[in-house]
Design an enzyme around this catalytic site. Sequence first.
Site, PDB file in Angstrom:
ATOM      1  N   HIS A 190     137.337  12.287  95.271  1.00  0.00           N
ATOM      2  CA  HIS A 190     136.262  13.289  95.270  1.00  0.00           C
ATOM      3  C   HIS A 190     134.901  12.664  94.972  1.00  0.00           C
ATOM      4  CE1 HIS A 190     137.076  13.507  90.806  1.00  0.00           C
ATOM      5  NE2 HIS A 190     135.753  13.662  90.773  1.00  0.00           N
ATOM      6  N   ASP A 196     144.148  12.200  94.454  1.00  0.00           N
ATOM      7  CA  ASP A 196     142.691  12.128  94.317  1.00  0.00           C
ATOM      8  C   ASP A 196     142.238  10.689  94.070  1.00  0.00           C
ATOM      9  OD1 ASP A 196     140.058  12.987  94.235  1.00  0.00           O
ATOM     10  OD2 ASP A 196     140.122  13.401  92.079  1.00  0.00           O
ATOM     11  N   SER A 245     134.616  10.278  86.367  1.00  0.00           N
ATOM     12  CA  SER A 245     135.657  10.300  87.402  1.00  0.00           C
ATOM     13  C   SER A 245     135.810   8.941  88.063  1.00  0.00           C
ATOM     14  CB  SER A 245     135.309  11.349  88.463  1.00  0.00           C
ATOM     15  OG  SER A 245     135.317  12.647  87.909  1.00  0.00           O
TER      16      SER A 245
END
Length: 341
Positions: A185, A215, A293
């Site tokens: 992402h 992810d 992230s």
Amino acid sequence: MARRRPLYSRSQKPRAEQGSAWTAPNGVDPVYVDLPGSEPGPTLRQRAGTWWRGLYGKHQGPVLVGLGALVTLLLIGTYDFIAPDPQRISDWQFTNAVNKVVDERPQGPSVESRAFATIIPSVVRVDGYDDTADEPTAAKPGEPDKPTAENPPGGKLEEDFHEQFTAVGTGVVIDDQGTILTNLHVAAAAKTLRVTFADGTESRAMLVGARPDSDLAIIRPFDLPDELVPATLTESTSLVPGDTVVAVGFPFGIGPSASAGVVSGLERAFAQEGQTKLEHLIQFDAAANPGNSGGPLVNASGEVVGIVTAILNPSGLRTFAGIGFAVPIETAAGAAGENPL
């Protein structure tokens, strides 16, 4: 000693001996004179010297040893006699003295700081931006310049820092070819990617692999720094709840930043509305926010055990509420098409 005899006058004949002595001419007082006799005997000092010379001549070795032992005993006895009595301390005095030494001892680096120092050479910042902008922080045409997340006005961050960045995340170098693990992402949020290495080297990067069900994304930079330091990876199966972990990344674009916590649980599942459900996750409580992230989650030794991928906040805000999730490194390494463990 010479013998002595009474002396009398030549003009007088000696009188008859009275008792055992001769009398003087007056017939009353005896007079004695020394007579030739034997030589005087040796003195006590002379006899002792003769004895010592004989003893020393026959038994020189034992005599010297004995004298040395005697002198040593005399010295020890003298010291013991004149030395002061040793100071006696109580148990609490001893305990206080030990505690004082421990308290004043210089403190070494913490476990968390050592883990951070180990992993930081392998951590990269990942920026995503559109081809129409030269930099991810460039303002849109006709709009005034906006401050970057690193230098917010008044020390406060914008409510959504992605208004200034098309994508901001973190990655970790896993091999000497410069392969970088991050979140999908992050890598898929922009047309162009730029990575910044720990030494400040910047390079454009391209997406070369992805695993949407976890992810995860693999990116490779076009240019590498002179010294590339791949991270050390280790199996997450050795983790147990309560183990120390450190999350390293660029929360809200600020960093590199470290946050420490513990493993809260294993084999967790997480799903957001409209997104793929993630399973077999590591739950941790080290603070993580947007920008973390794709960053590494490391153990106390600085070895990567997971890739930070999501946070849970029941309020719906994109801020940390104490629950973070990381994809185990075994799964993340598989996304790269290899198993570097």
